[in-house]
Design a protein around this motif. Structure first.
Motif, mmCIF file in Angstrom:
data_model
loop_
_atom_site.group_PDB
_atom_site.id
_atom_site.type_symbol
_atom_site.label_atom_id
_atom_site.label_comp_id
_atom_site.label_asym_id
_atom_site.label_seq_id
_atom_site.Cartn_x
_atom_site.Cartn_y
_atom_site.Cartn_z
ATOM 1 N N MET A 1 -47.464 6.421 -20.470
ATOM 2 C CA MET A 1 -48.316 6.188 -19.264
ATOM 3 C C MET A 1 -49.836 6.826 -19.124
ATOM 4 O O MET A 1 -50.544 6.193 -18.651
ATOM 5 N N LEU A 2 -49.710 7.993 -19.989
ATOM 6 C CA LEU A 2 -50.964 8.436 -20.139
ATOM 7 C C LEU A 2 -51.729 7.806 -20.978
ATOM 8 O O LEU A 2 -53.239 8.212 -20.885
ATOM 9 N N ASP A 3 -51.786 6.929 -21.757
ATOM 10 C CA ASP A 3 -52.541 6.294 -22.446
ATOM 11 C C ASP A 3 -52.837 5.005 -21.651
ATOM 12 O O ASP A 3 -53.896 4.093 -22.077
ATOM 13 N N ILE A 4 -52.625 4.773 -20.311
ATOM 14 C CA ILE A 4 -52.941 3.608 -19.527
ATOM 15 C C ILE A 4 -53.621 4.236 -18.302
ATOM 16 O O ILE A 4 -54.725 3.770 -17.949
ATOM 17 N N VAL A 5 -53.446 5.203 -17.678
ATOM 18 C CA VAL A 5 -53.898 5.746 -16.505
ATOM 19 C C VAL A 5 -55.086 6.405 -16.674
ATOM 20 O O VAL A 5 -55.542 7.088 -17.776
ATOM 21 N N SER A 6 -55.855 6.777 -15.257
ATOM 22 C CA SER A 6 -57.155 7.605 -15.728
ATOM 23 C C SER A 6 -56.855 8.907 -14.932
ATOM 24 O O SER A 6 -57.668 9.882 -15.048
ATOM 25 N N SER A 7 -55.758 9.027 -14.142
ATOM 26 C CA SER A 7 -55.318 10.372 -13.518
ATOM 27 C C SER A 7 -53.679 10.472 -13.337
ATOM 28 O O SER A 7 -53.091 9.370 -13.409
ATOM 29 N N ALA A 8 -53.427 11.499 -13.124
ATOM 30 C CA ALA A 8 -51.798 11.763 -13.098
ATOM 31 C C ALA A 8 -51.801 12.989 -12.159
ATOM 32 O O ALA A 8 -52.211 13.977 -12.003
ATOM 33 N N ASN A 9 -50.575 12.630 -11.335
ATOM 34 C CA ASN A 9 -49.951 13.653 -10.248
ATOM 35 C C ASN A 9 -48.824 14.231 -11.032
ATOM 36 O O ASN A 9 -47.847 13.654 -11.509
ATOM 37 N N VAL A 10 -48.857 15.768 -11.047
ATOM 38 C CA VAL A 10 -47.815 16.339 -12.017
ATOM 39 C C VAL A 10 -47.018 17.131 -10.936
ATOM 40 O O VAL A 10 -47.506 18.182 -10.409
ATOM 41 N N ALA A 11 -45.763 16.889 -11.074
ATOM 42 C CA ALA A 11 -44.649 17.540 -10.403
ATOM 43 C C ALA A 11 -44.720 19.037 -10.757
ATOM 44 O O ALA A 11 -44.922 19.415 -11.661
ATOM 45 N N CYS A 12 -44.763 20.020 -9.490
ATOM 46 C CA CYS A 12 -44.781 21.366 -9.784
ATOM 47 C C CYS A 12 -43.689 22.202 -9.737
ATOM 48 O O CYS A 12 -43.783 23.367 -9.376
ATOM 49 N N GLY A 13 -42.588 21.732 -10.165
ATOM 50 C CA GLY A 13 -41.284 22.542 -10.079
ATOM 51 C C GLY A 13 -40.514 22.629 -8.780
ATOM 52 O O GLY A 13 -39.318 23.029 -8.820
ATOM 53 N N TYR A 14 -40.710 21.866 -7.770
ATOM 54 C CA TYR A 14 -39.985 21.928 -6.620
ATOM 55 C C TYR A 14 -39.196 20.584 -6.327
ATOM 56 O O TYR A 14 -38.055 20.789 -6.402
ATOM 57 N N HIS A 15 -39.750 19.234 -6.539
ATOM 58 C CA HIS A 15 -38.850 18.334 -6.192
ATOM 59 C C HIS A 15 -38.825 17.896 -7.616
ATOM 60 O O HIS A 15 -37.618 17.156 -7.889
ATOM 61 N N ALA A 16 -39.344 18.218 -8.895
ATOM 62 C CA ALA A 16 -39.010 17.895 -10.064
ATOM 63 C C ALA A 16 -40.041 18.870 -11.019
ATOM 64 O O ALA A 16 -40.872 19.487 -10.470
ATOM 65 N N GLY A 17 -39.919 18.780 -12.095
ATOM 66 C CA GLY A 17 -40.760 19.329 -13.160
ATOM 67 C C GLY A 17 -40.332 20.843 -13.284
ATOM 68 O O GLY A 17 -39.469 21.305 -12.711
ATOM 69 N N ASP A 18 -40.997 21.361 -14.568
ATOM 70 C CA ASP A 18 -40.725 22.862 -14.743
ATOM 71 C C ASP A 18 -41.714 23.370 -15.553
ATOM 72 O O ASP A 18 -42.658 22.590 -15.819
ATOM 73 N N PRO A 19 -41.924 24.700 -15.930
ATOM 74 C CA PRO A 19 -43.106 25.064 -16.393
ATOM 75 C C PRO A 19 -43.261 24.449 -17.735
ATOM 76 O O PRO A 19 -44.469 24.171 -18.172
ATOM 77 N N VAL A 20 -42.234 24.327 -18.549
ATOM 78 C CA VAL A 20 -42.486 23.704 -19.806
ATOM 79 C C VAL A 20 -42.941 22.029 -19.909
ATOM 80 O O VAL A 20 -43.899 22.119 -20.384
ATOM 81 N N ILE A 21 -42.401 21.519 -19.047
ATOM 82 C CA ILE A 21 -42.667 20.152 -18.790
ATOM 83 C C ILE A 21 -44.171 19.864 -18.027
ATOM 84 O O ILE A 21 -44.812 19.220 -18.395
#
Length: 255
Positions: free
Chosen positions: A24-44
């Motif tokens: 996806m990062l090869d296609i889009v121009s911006s990304a919303n990154v999950a911050c660990g509450y609904h999804a995600g963790d520090p490593v991701i």
């Protein structure tokens, strides 16, 4: 025409992965990154930010309820000032990771049930948007059309970028239709592409009642966790460029 192409990314947790972030990062121009509450963790979060930086992609904090099991899509009743602290915590986490990687956070958005509740209630939206202002007044708030979040941002002097959700249904007021209702999520690829073409050519979206509603947007948002998301995003970008448009980061579109 210039427009941002955006996706929600970093939505795995630990060894669990959701979506194809690198593609996806090869296609889009911006990304919303999950911050660990609904999804995600520090490593991701760190990996997502570094992959974005390597490609010149802007990142934003995607903040939600502390609800990993429900992916942030379940409403939680919390005092608005406490919720404001949740928002600060998540933005601070991503900003710190981005700074360490040599990147920066340019925007933020509210995820899932938190976003839906704030969109419908100025009393909730105002303290959350105020938290953004107190954290960094230069952040752009990504919003859907016709929301109390946008009104709170206007009153507090923050910039907003209106996002068109290509795979979500709209009502006649320009608000998103609840996911609880049939047809709220548009899964047919041809239907999503037709909506993008309508937006680019006519500046309108066809609502659930069949009416054409004029909307002014700076960004097209595609959900990275849906089946076929990468191919759909690639095709949407092709539609934009075939129409003579240019895909550019959101910060270049909002002054």
């Amino acid at each position: 025409m210039e427009i941002d192409l955006n996706a929600d990314l970093g939505e795995g947790f630990g060894p669990y992965r959701m979506g194809e972030d690198e593609a996806m990062l090869d296609i889009v121009s911006s990304a919303n990154v999950a911050c660990g509450y609904h999804a995600g963790d520090p490593v991701i979060m760190d990996k997502t930010v570094r992959m974005a930086l390597a490609r010149g992609i802007e990142v934003g904090a995607h903040v939600g309820f502390p609800d990993l099991l429900g992916f942030g899509r379940r409403p939680i009743q919390v005092d608005p000032l406490e919720l404001a602290s949740y928002v600060l915590y998540q933005m601070g986490a991503l900003a710190g990771i981005a700074k360490a990687a040599g990147h920066r956070v340019t925007h933020m958005s509210f995820h899932g049930a938190l976003g839906n509740m704030a969109a419908a209630s100025y009393e909730l939206a105002e303290p959350l948007v105020r938290a953004v202002a107190e954290f960094d007044r230069d952040l752009i708030i990504s919003v859907s059309t016709n929301t109390e979040i946008e009104r709170a941002a206007d009153r507090l002097g923050l910039r907003t970028a209106r996002a068109f959700l290509a795979d979500r249904a709209y009502d006649d007021h320009g608000a998103l239709v609840s996911r609880k209702l049939a047809g709220a999520v548009i899964k047919e690829r041809a239907a999503v592409l037709a909506r993008v073409k309508e937006l680019l050519e006519e500046g309108t979206v066809t609502t659930v009642t069949g009416n054409k509603l004029k909307i002014a947007v700076q960004s097209i948002l595609l959900h990275g966790d849906t089946p076929g998301a990468v191919e759909l995003a690639r095709t949407v970008r092709g539609v934009i460029e075939s129409a003579g448009g240019r895909v550019v980061p959101v910060s270049r579109l909002v002054r």
